[in-house]
Design a protein around this motif. Structure first.
Motif, PDB file in Angstrom:
ATOM      1  N   VAL A 150       3.091  18.040   0.736  1.00  0.00           N
ATOM      2  CA  VAL A 150       4.270  18.189  -0.122  1.00  0.00           C
ATOM      3  C   VAL A 150       4.334  19.592  -0.706  1.00  0.00           C
ATOM      4  N   ARG A 151       3.161  20.103  -1.141  1.00  0.00           N
ATOM      5  CA  ARG A 151       3.154  21.459  -1.696  1.00  0.00           C
ATOM      6  C   ARG A 151       3.601  22.467  -0.649  1.00  0.00           C
ATOM      7  N   SER A 152       3.129  22.284   0.584  1.00  0.00           N
ATOM      8  CA  SER A 152       3.546  23.173   1.663  1.00  0.00           C
ATOM      9  C   SER A 152       5.040  23.039   1.935  1.00  0.00           C
ATOM     10  N   LYS A 153       5.500  21.787   1.902  1.00  0.00           N
ATOM     11  CA  LYS A 153       6.915  21.536   2.166  1.00  0.00           C
ATOM     12  C   LYS A 153       7.785  22.119   1.053  1.00  0.00           C
ATOM     13  N   ARG A 154       7.300  22.038  -0.179  1.00  0.00           N
ATOM     14  CA  ARG A 154       8.065  22.601  -1.301  1.00  0.00           C
ATOM     15  C   ARG A 154       8.228  24.116  -1.142  1.00  0.00           C
ATOM     16  N   LYS A 155       7.156  24.783  -0.665  1.00  0.00           N
ATOM     17  CA  LYS A 155       7.261  26.227  -0.444  1.00  0.00           C
ATOM     18  C   LYS A 155       8.313  26.519   0.619  1.00  0.00           C
ATOM     19  N   GLU A 156       8.343  25.676   1.653  1.00  0.00           N
ATOM     20  CA  GLU A 156       9.354  25.834   2.695  1.00  0.00           C
ATOM     21  C   GLU A 156      10.754  25.621   2.117  1.00  0.00           C
ATOM     22  N   LEU A 157      10.866  24.611   1.246  1.00  0.00           N
ATOM     23  CA  LEU A 157      12.151  24.335   0.599  1.00  0.00           C
ATOM     24  C   LEU A 157      12.610  25.516  -0.244  1.00  0.00           C
ATOM     25  N   GLU A 158      11.668  26.074  -1.010  1.00  0.00           N
ATOM     26  CA  GLU A 158      12.014  27.209  -1.871  1.00  0.00           C
ATOM     27  C   GLU A 158      12.469  28.413  -1.058  1.00  0.00           C
ATOM     28  N   THR A 196       0.834  -1.199   0.000  1.00  0.00           N
ATOM     29  CA  THR A 196       0.000   0.000   0.000  1.00  0.00           C
ATOM     30  C   THR A 196       0.869   1.249   0.000  1.00  0.00           C
ATOM     31  N   HIS A 197       0.442   2.242  -0.737  1.00  0.00           N
ATOM     32  CA  HIS A 197       1.148   3.521  -0.773  1.00  0.00           C
ATOM     33  C   HIS A 197       0.538   4.491   0.238  1.00  0.00           C
ATOM     34  N   CYS A 198       1.379   5.347   0.772  1.00  0.00           N
ATOM     35  CA  CYS A 198       0.919   6.352   1.733  1.00  0.00           C
ATOM     36  C   CYS A 198       0.365   7.565   0.992  1.00  0.00           C
ATOM     37  N   GLU A 199      -0.924   7.832   1.171  1.00  0.00           N
ATOM     38  CA  GLU A 199      -1.554   8.950   0.494  1.00  0.00           C
ATOM     39  C   GLU A 199      -1.986  10.046   1.473  1.00  0.00           C
ATOM     40  N   PHE A 200      -1.658   9.863   2.768  1.00  0.00           N
ATOM     41  CA  PHE A 200      -2.042  10.843   3.775  1.00  0.00           C
ATOM     42  C   PHE A 200      -0.824  11.201   4.623  1.00  0.00           C
ATOM     43  N   HIS A 201      -0.962  12.318   5.337  1.00  0.00           N
ATOM     44  CA  HIS A 201       0.105  12.741   6.249  1.00  0.00           C
ATOM     45  C   HIS A 201      -0.497  12.984   7.619  1.00  0.00           C
ATOM     46  N   CYS A 202       0.087  12.329   8.631  1.00  0.00           N
ATOM     47  CA  CYS A 202      -0.380  12.488  10.008  1.00  0.00           C
ATOM     48  C   CYS A 202       0.306  13.706  10.607  1.00  0.00           C
ATOM     49  N   ALA A 203      -0.478  14.686  11.007  1.00  0.00           N
ATOM     50  CA  ALA A 203       0.081  15.930  11.538  1.00  0.00           C
ATOM     51  C   ALA A 203       0.761  15.702  12.885  1.00  0.00           C
ATOM     52  N   THR A 213      11.132  13.786  -6.846  1.00  0.00           N
ATOM     53  CA  THR A 213       9.710  13.431  -6.815  1.00  0.00           C
ATOM     54  C   THR A 213       9.421  12.419  -5.705  1.00  0.00           C
ATOM     55  N   ASP A 214      10.440  12.158  -4.899  1.00  0.00           N
ATOM     56  CA  ASP A 214      10.291  11.215  -3.783  1.00  0.00           C
ATOM     57  C   ASP A 214       9.610  11.926  -2.615  1.00  0.00           C
ATOM     58  N   VAL A 215       8.354  11.609  -2.384  1.00  0.00           N
ATOM     59  CA  VAL A 215       7.563  12.299  -1.372  1.00  0.00           C
ATOM     60  C   VAL A 215       8.139  12.080   0.024  1.00  0.00           C
ATOM     61  N   SER A 216       8.644  10.873   0.273  1.00  0.00           N
ATOM     62  CA  SER A 216       9.164  10.595   1.611  1.00  0.00           C
ATOM     63  C   SER A 216      10.385  11.438   1.919  1.00  0.00           C
ATOM     64  N   ARG A 217      11.214  11.649   0.909  1.00  0.00           N
ATOM     65  CA  ARG A 217      12.411  12.480   1.132  1.00  0.00           C
ATOM     66  C   ARG A 217      12.017  13.936   1.385  1.00  0.00           C
ATOM     67  N   ILE A 218      10.992  14.394   0.641  1.00  0.00           N
ATOM     68  CA  ILE A 218      10.538  15.770   0.848  1.00  0.00           C
ATOM     69  C   ILE A 218       9.891  15.912   2.229  1.00  0.00           C
ATOM     70  N   SER A 219       9.090  14.929   2.603  1.00  0.00           N
ATOM     71  CA  SER A 219       8.411  15.004   3.897  1.00  0.00           C
ATOM     72  C   SER A 219       9.402  14.950   5.055  1.00  0.00           C
ATOM     73  N   ALA A 220      10.493  14.210   4.843  1.00  0.00           N
ATOM     74  CA  ALA A 220      11.480  14.040   5.918  1.00  0.00           C
ATOM     75  C   ALA A 220      12.424  15.223   6.054  1.00  0.00           C
ATOM     76  N   TYR A 221      12.295  16.171   5.137  1.00  0.00           N
ATOM     77  CA  TYR A 221      13.248  17.300   5.152  1.00  0.00           C
ATOM     78  C   TYR A 221      13.126  18.113   6.454  1.00  0.00           C
ATOM     79  N   LYS A 222      14.237  18.380   7.067  1.00  0.00           N
ATOM     80  CA  LYS A 222      14.319  19.231   8.248  1.00  0.00           C
ATOM     81  C   LYS A 222      15.219  20.425   7.953  1.00  0.00           C
ATOM     82  N   SER A 223      14.699  21.586   8.096  1.00  0.00           N
ATOM     83  CA  SER A 223      15.458  22.802   7.763  1.00  0.00           C
ATOM     84  C   SER A 223      16.550  23.076   8.795  1.00  0.00           C
TER      85      SER A 223
END
Length: 561
Positions: free
Chosen positions: A106-114, A71-78, A214-224
C-alpha cells in the motif's frame, strides 16, 4: 487538517454520487453525505459506526478474503497481484509465489498514486487545457484568413464586371465549403481533446479519492492511466487555401479569375509536446512541483532609497542582487540589497522617466515622455532611442523574446493601446477586443508585465482593473476586485508576475498586494505588515517580491512563497 478539508470538497458520497461527503462508516468503509446516512443505517443486517469524515479512523482497513470471509488479507501476492490472507498464502493455489506485507504494498502504491496525481494535475491536464486554448485561438483567427481570401476574390470580380458573377459565386461557394470543412475538423479535434481532458479530470478525482481512502483493496486495485494520457493526440495541420488572381483574359474569363488552392487537413502525430525539463545529463524529467503561497508572508528586509522626498515610482530587478529604481527626478539609481547605491544614470532630456524596465540582456530601458522616445542604456553610457510616432509612450516592460511591450496614449488622450517592438520595428498592436471595443481605458498609468505563459498583463489604474490578453493579443480576462475583501475600491498600479505565472498587483490606496493565478482567480492578499502606498513591483528569480513605496521611498523585499 487542510488536506482533509480539501478532500472533503473534492470527494462525493459513495451512495448518491452527487453530494459532497460529510460522514464515514468505519465498519463498511463507505463515505456518506448527510442525506444518505439514514438510508445506510437502515440496513440492520450489518454493524455500523458512522462518524464525521474529518474524524474517521486513520487505521488501515484490511480487505476480507473472498474465500475465507472471517479472515482479513494481510499479505499481497506479487505474481497474482492480489491481497491474500494467511490461509491462502499457504495454499496450493499460491505455492511458490512471492508475498509482501500488504501495508508495504500500500505504501508503494500510495507513492505511485502521488506521482500520478502530481503528473495529472501539473503536466497532463494543463497540456490538454493548452491544446484547447490553441484550438480556440486558431478558431478565433481563421475567420480573418477566409475573409481575406474572399476579399481577394471579390476584388477580382469587380475587374471582370457583371458577366463574371456566376463564376465568382462558384468560387465563393468553394471557399465556404473549405471553410466549413476546416471548421468541422477544428470542432472534431476540439471535441476529441475535451473528451480526453474530461477523462483526465475524472482520473484526477478518482486518484484523489483513492489516495485519501483507507480501503486497502481499492488502493491495491488501482491501475494507472497516466501512460495512456501521456500520449497526446495528433496535432491538426491545415494547409490554408490561397487565392491567386490571373491576368484578365476576356476569352477565358473563368481561367482569368484566378486559382483557389485546395484546403489540406492532416494530423501530425508529434505536433503537441508534453512539457518536460532537461537535467544536466540530458535526461528528461517532469516539471518541478508548483510552489505554494505562504500562509503569512515575511518581510526579508527594507531598503531606504534617496527618493524619500522625490516619490519612488518603480523598482526593477536587474538580477538577484541588484535593483534599478526611479522616482520624480531625472536620475535612475542602481542599488544592491544592502542599500548601497552602485550607479546612477541621468535621462537624456533632463526630465524624470515615466517608466523603467530591464531587457532580457539586463540593459536598463526607460520611457522619456518629453522626447517621446524609449531609450535603451548600454554599458551605463550609450543610449539607443526608439522614437514613437503619433502616440505618447507611457509604461514599458521587457519580454523573454527580447521584444519590448509599450503602453501608449493618443495625443487627445482618448485612446490607449499596447505595442510590441522588436528592435525599433513595430511588431504588434493590441487595442481592441473581438467585438471592436477598447481593451484599455484612456487613463495614462498602465503598468505592464509579461507572464511566464506569455500573457500580457496590464494594471489599468483608471479602469480599476487588471486586463490580461494572450500572446496573440486576444482578450483573456479582466479582474476588478474580489468579494473576498471589501475594504476600499480596487486601485491597481504596479504589476509583475512570478515563476508560477501568478499575477501580483499593488492596490495602492488600500496599501496591499493582490495575487491572482494565471486565469484571473483571486488567491490572496499581502497586507499582514505595514505597506504604505505601494507602487512599483518586481520579482527576482527566487520569487522574492520587491515593493516600491511611493511616499516613504523604501523598497521592501517580501518572501511570499
Amino acid at each position: 487538517m487542510e488536506n482533509l478539508d480539501r478532500a472533503q470538497v473534492l470527494l462525493q458520497c459513495d451512495l448518491c454520487k452527487i453530494t459532497a461527503l460529510q460522514s464515514h462508516c468505519e465498519f463498511c468503509q463507505v463515505n456518506l453525505c448527510k442525506a444518505c446516512v439514514g438510508e445506510h443505517l437502515s440496513d440492520s443486517s450489518k454493524r455500523h459506526n458512522v462518524v464525521s469524515y474529518k474524524h474517521r479512523s486513520s487505521a488501515p482497513y484490511y480487505p476480507k478474503c473472498p474465500d475465507h470471509t472471517d479472515t482479513h488479507c494481510e499479505f499481497h501476492c506479487a505474481k497474482c497481484d492480489l491481497p491474500v490472507c494467511s490461509t491462502c498464502k499457504s495454499s496450493e493455489k499460491h505455492h511458490g509465489h512471492e508475498f509482501t506485507d500488504i501495508l508495504k504494498k500500500v505504501r508503494s502504491k500510495r507513492k505511485e498514486l502521488e506521482k500520478d496525481l502530481e503528473e495529472l494535475e501539473k503536466i497532463i491536464y494543463p497540456a490538454y487545457e493548452e491544446i484547447i486554448l490553441d484550438l480556440n485561438n486558431e478558431k478565433a483567427n481563421f475567420e480573418s484568413h477566409y475573409e481575406n481570401v474572399t476579399t481577394a476574390v471579390t476584388k477580382q470580380e469587380k475587374n471582370l464586371q457583371s458577366e463574371l458573377n456566376v463564376i465568382v459565386k462558384k468560387e465563393t461557394y468553394e471557399i465556404n465549403k473549405m471553410k466549413d470543412k476546416h471548421l468541422v475538423a477544428l470542432n472534431e479535434q476540439e471535441n476529441e481533446i475535451k473528451q480526453i481532458t474530461s477523462e483526465v479530470k475524472q482520473s484526477i478525482c478518482d486518484v484523489r479519492k483513492i489516495l485519501y481512502s483507507t480501503d486497502v483493496s481499492r488502493i491495491s486495485a488501482y491501475k494507472s492511466r497516466n501512460k495512456e494520457f501521456r500520449c497526446l493526440p495528433p496535432k491538426l495541420n491545415v494547409t490554408l487555401p490561397r487565392f491567386s488572381p490571373h491576368q484578365i483574359n476576356t476569352g477565358q474569363l473563368y481561367q482569368s479569375l484566378g486559382s483557389l488552392s485546395a484546403i489540406s487537413i492532416t494530423k501530425e502525430a508529434d505536433g503537441y509536446k508534453m512539457k518536460m525539463t532537461k537535467e544536466a545529463d540530458g535526461n528528461t524529467k517532469k516539471l518541478p512541483p508548483a510552489k505554494k503561497l505562504l500562509d503569512t508572508p515575511m518581510l526579508i528586509t527594507s531598503i531606504q532609497t534617496k527618493y524619500r522626498l522625490k516619490f519612488l515610482h518603480k523598482v526593477t530587478c536587474r538580477n538577484d542582487d541588484e535593483i534599478w529604481t526611479h522616482g520624480e527626478d531625472n536620475i535612475m539609481k542602481l542599488y544592491n540589497l544592502q542599500g548601497e547605491e552602485l550607479k546612477s544614470i541621468k535621462t537624456q532630456s533632463g526630465k524624470n522617466p515615466f517608466d523603467t524596465s530591464v531587457t532580457r540582456n539586463g540593459d536598463l530601458v526607460y520611457v522619456d515622455i518629453v522626447t517621446e522616445t524609449v531609450n535603451i542604456v548600454k554599458n551605463e553610457k550609450n543610449q539607443k532611442s526608439i522614437r514613437i510616432q503619433g502616440w505618447k509612450p507611457r509604461n514599458i516592460c521587457g519580454t523573454t523574446t527580447g521584444d519590448l511591450l509599450i503602453t501608449m496614449d493618443s495625443y487627445n488622450e482618448k485612446m490607449s493601446r499596447v505595442v510590441r517592438y522588436s528592435g525599433s520595428r513595430e511588431k504588434q498592436t493590441i487595442q481592441f477586443d473581438s467585438e471592436g471595443k477598447p481593451l484599455y481605458s484612456s487613463g495614462y498609468i498602465k503598468c505592464i508585465s509579461e507572464n511566464r505563459n506569455l500573457d500580457i498583463c496590464v494594471a489599468d489604474c483608471h479602469a480599476k482593473a487588471v486586463v490580461v490578453v494572450n500572446q496573440a493579443g486576444n482578450f483573456r480576462f479582466r479582474y476588478t476586485g474580489s468579494r473576498s475583501f471589501t475594504a476600499g475600491l480596487f486601485d491597481p498600479v504596479g504589476i509583475t508576475t512570478d515563476s508560477q505565472s501568478q499575477i501580483l498587483t499593488s492596490d495602492r490606496t488600500n496599501n496591499r498586494i493582490v495575487i491572482l493565478d494565471q486565469h484571473g482567480k483571486f488567491l490572496c492578499l499581502i497586507n499582514n505588515f505595514e505597506l504604505y502606498f505601494p507602487w512599483g513591483l518586481s520579482v527576482d528569480t527566487k520569487d522574492n517580491l520587491f515593493v516600491a513605496e511611493f511616499h516613504s521611498g523604501k523598497v521592501k523585499i517580501i518572501k511570499y512563497m
